[in-house]
Enzyme design. Structure first.
Site, PDB file in Angstrom:
ATOM      1  N   GLU A 116     -14.254   0.783  -5.675  1.00 43.66           N
ATOM      2  CA  GLU A 116     -13.024   1.584  -5.553  1.00 43.66           C
ATOM      3  C   GLU A 116     -13.084   2.742  -6.534  1.00 43.66           C
ATOM      4  OE1 GLU A 116      -9.580  -0.956  -5.775  1.00 43.66           O
ATOM      5  OE2 GLU A 116     -10.183  -2.105  -4.023  1.00 43.66           O
ATOM      6  N   HIS A 230      -0.231   6.187  -5.708  1.00 41.17           N
ATOM      7  CA  HIS A 230      -1.441   5.861  -4.951  1.00 41.17           C
ATOM      8  C   HIS A 230      -1.715   7.021  -4.006  1.00 41.17           C
ATOM      9  CE1 HIS A 230      -4.353   3.874  -2.440  1.00 41.17           C
ATOM     10  NE2 HIS A 230      -4.335   2.820  -3.225  1.00 41.17           N
ATOM     11  N   ARG A 270      -7.325   7.505  -9.509  1.00 37.37           N
ATOM     12  CA  ARG A 270      -6.182   7.857  -8.659  1.00 37.37           C
ATOM     13  C   ARG A 270      -5.403   9.088  -9.083  1.00 37.37           C
ATOM     14  NH1 ARG A 270      -4.050   1.778  -7.767  1.00 37.37           N
ATOM     15  NH2 ARG A 270      -5.798   1.330  -6.425  1.00 37.37           N
ATOM     16  N   HIS A 329       3.357   3.769  -6.874  1.00 44.20           N
ATOM     17  CA  HIS A 329       2.614   2.539  -6.599  1.00 44.20           C
ATOM     18  C   HIS A 329       2.632   1.552  -7.752  1.00 44.20           C
ATOM     19  CE1 HIS A 329      -0.430   0.092  -4.662  1.00 44.20           C
ATOM     20  NE2 HIS A 329      -1.243   0.226  -5.698  1.00 44.20           N
ATOM     21  N   ARG A 364      -3.729   3.361 -14.491  1.00 40.42           N
ATOM     22  CA  ARG A 364      -4.437   2.090 -14.273  1.00 40.42           C
ATOM     23  C   ARG A 364      -5.640   2.268 -13.358  1.00 40.42           C
ATOM     24  NH1 ARG A 364      -4.462  -1.269 -10.110  1.00 40.42           N
ATOM     25  NH2 ARG A 364      -2.502  -0.597  -9.145  1.00 40.42           N
TER      26      ARG A 364
HETATM   27  C1  SIN Z   1      -5.618  -0.552  -3.073  1.00 43.35           C
HETATM   28  O1  SIN Z   1      -6.114  -1.436  -2.391  1.00 43.35           O
HETATM   29  O2  SIN Z   1      -5.912   0.636  -2.936  1.00 43.35           O
HETATM   30  C2  SIN Z   1      -4.595  -0.920  -4.089  1.00 43.35           C
HETATM   31  C3  SIN Z   1      -5.171  -1.773  -5.122  1.00 43.35           C
HETATM   32  C4  SIN Z   1      -4.610  -1.428  -6.453  1.00 43.35           C
HETATM   33  O3  SIN Z   1      -3.460  -0.982  -6.549  1.00 43.35           O
HETATM   34  O4  SIN Z   1      -5.341  -1.534  -7.435  1.00 43.35           O
END
Ligand code: SIN
Length: 510
Positions: A116, A230, A270, A329, A364
């Site tokens: 991610e 997000h 993010r 988010h 975060r």
């Molecule tokens: C996501 O799956 O993009 C959200 C997971 C997160 O908030 O860390």
């Protein structure tokens, strides 16, 4: 709950239930109160997964996970807190598996790992593709049911019960009225506050209850200007907005602007991606950009829950570009704690999204949130069992004591406006915060947000709106005070990061 409990937990997400199961296994008398049903929490909505270095990939290390977390937090993480998170995370994930949580595996049994944004390696374990939170919540609810912990649903925690400077329980309200439950220790595990904003991925329950209770009791709260947006919430006319997991970008999905061009490295943290998307939206005049998931093979097999969401709104991931926009988010700050979740009030603990231990700093890292709840929910119980009764100058608590090179400024969350007309409701406040205190902010816009919050009409029985207003005041005051741009806090009037003046936590007291 007539006799005094050893531990009273407010909230039934990953932090609260991890603590409850662990405390019960130590023989503590535990009660859990939750304002919905036990499984009705933001944890159940979490998609991507849990970031943890589990030894599957030889060149990934805990040190790398620490480095990625610190980088995403843009200079405001507490390094010790991050070390604890990353080091104890794999142990807690293995315990969760032993408790009955099933993560996705290859045919040979190896745990599948996703990548991610902000992660240098694929290290995110997941379940059902992007339905990780639901599986974890299922496993924890089942595990809680096997313990003697008493769970009370549809019970609202209104306030802390404080006497002699110590938290001694909670003031609760349910269909039968108000009552007090006494406990030697109280754990706030009430989650986040995405409902401050009209555009959010958070469930209706995310109304900042724990942060507001702490503010009313004079307990320090910090880093609340860092509401993380997000980048890829599905831009459809539905609230909360369905999330399109960051795991999609980790798997090759691309962001495209109105012309169909890429404009950002999709795997940046993010804050960077959300700012880039917002800039594109301003330039194009549209309320979204596009996520192109066509490069992902076997989309429906890999991400069945997301395929279902898209089908429900008539989008075909093999053909259509998906409209996305940032949405509130995750509250990276919260009630200030030390490395064991102890707050500055004896008897009061906090873990998970409601807390500020120093692990997230200004932003975060993806999939560190479930990990946070697991690690610090467990540490609270271990500290209580070990007889700890007062916070130490560790983690974010160092910023209250001025130790370790950290300092803080204080703002009151009273707003201070003398406005006698209270004519705005919850929805109007949410819209005002999205418009004036969202991804991009300025002194002028934040003053508009401040005025809107001061005009909210709160009826005496609307506990959630009372809490939202308290947290909104704190967020806006902290955002006004932070005259720089860092992580999830972007000021158009102070576009640069300013380490000389703002490498500190902004502490808010009610
Ligand atoms: C996501 O799956 O993009 C959200 C997971 C997160 O908030 O860390």
């Amino acid at each position: 709950m007539s006799e005094e409990l050893d531990l009273l937990v407010a909230g039934s997400g990953i932090a609260g239930l991890t603590a409850a199961v662990r405390a019960a296994s130590h023989g503590l008398r535990v009660g859990v109160v939750t304002k919905g049903t036990i499984a009705q929490t933001a944890t159940g909505w979490a998609q991507g997964g849990v970031a943890a270095v589990l030894g599957n990939i030889s060149d990934d290390t805990e040190a790398q996970h620490e480095t990625d977390t610190l980088k995403a937090g843009v200079g405001l993480c507490d390094e010790d807190a991050v070390h604890v998170l990353v080091h104890e995370g794999p142990i807690r994930v293995r315990e969760l598996i032993a408790l009955g949580a099933h993560f996705d595996r290859d045919p040979d049994g190896t745990l599948q790992l996703a990548r991610e944004g902000g992660h240098s390696h694929a290290r995110v374990v997941h379940a059902g593709g992007a339905a990780t939170g639901a599986e974890i919540e299922r496993a924890l609810v089942a595990a809680t049911g096997r313990t003697a912990a008493a769970v009370h649903e549809h019970v609202f925690a209104r306030d802390l019960l404080v006497s002699g400077g110590r938290c001694r329980g909670l003031v609760l309200r349910d269909a039968n009225g108000e009552r007090v439950v006494r406990a030697r220790h109280v754990l706030l595990a009430t989650g986040g506050a995405g409902q401050l904003f009209s555009l959010t991925t958070n469930p209706l329950e995310a109304t900042g209850d724990g942060v507001a209770m702490a503010l009313r009791a004079g307990v320090a709260v910090a880093d609340v200007e860092f509401m993380q947006f997000h980048p890829t919430a599905l831009a459809v006319d539905r609230m909360p907005r369905p999330l399109l997991s960051e795991a999609l970008r980790g798997d090759g999905a691309l962001l495209r602007n109105a012309q169909g061009d890429r404009f950002v490295n999709e795997l940046e943290p993010r804050d960077i991606v959300s700012r880039a998307i917002t800039a594109q939206m301003i330039e194009s005049g549209l309320d979204h950009v596009f996520l192109d998931v066509r490069p992902i093979h076997d989309f429906a097999l890999r991400f069945p829950s997301l395929a279902g969401i898209l089908a429900g709104v008539g989008l075909d991931p093999t053909r259509d570009l998906l409209p996305v926009a940032p949405a509130a988010h995750y509250l990276s700050g919260g009630v200030v704690t030390d490395l064991d979740g102890a707050t500055e009030m004896a008897g009061l603990w906090a873990a998970g999204e409601v807390s500020c231990s120093g692990v997230h700093g200004a932003n975060r890292l993806a999939s560190n949130s479930l990990l946070d709840g697991l690690v610090f929910g467990a540490r609270v119980v271990d500290a209580i069992v070990a007889g700890k009764d007062a916070a130490e100058p560790t983690g974010a608590m160092r910023s209250l004591t001025g130790r370790g090179g950290w300092s803080s400024v204080q703002v009151s969350s009273n707003g201070g406006l003398d406005i006698d007309k209270a004519d705005l409701d919850r929805a109007a406040m949410q819209r005002a915060l999205t418009e004036h205190a969202g991804v991009l902010r300025s002194d002028d816009s934040l003053l508009e947000a401040e005025e809107a919050v001061a005009r909210v009409h709160v009826s005496p029985d609307d506990d959630e709106l009372r809490n939202l207003v308290s947290v909104a005041e704190a967020l806006v005051q902290a955002a006004i005070a932070r005259e720089e741009s860092r992580g999830a806090h972007a000021r158009v009037d102070f576009p640069d990061r300013d380490d000389d003046d703002f490498r500190l936590r902004i502490v808010v007291r009610g």
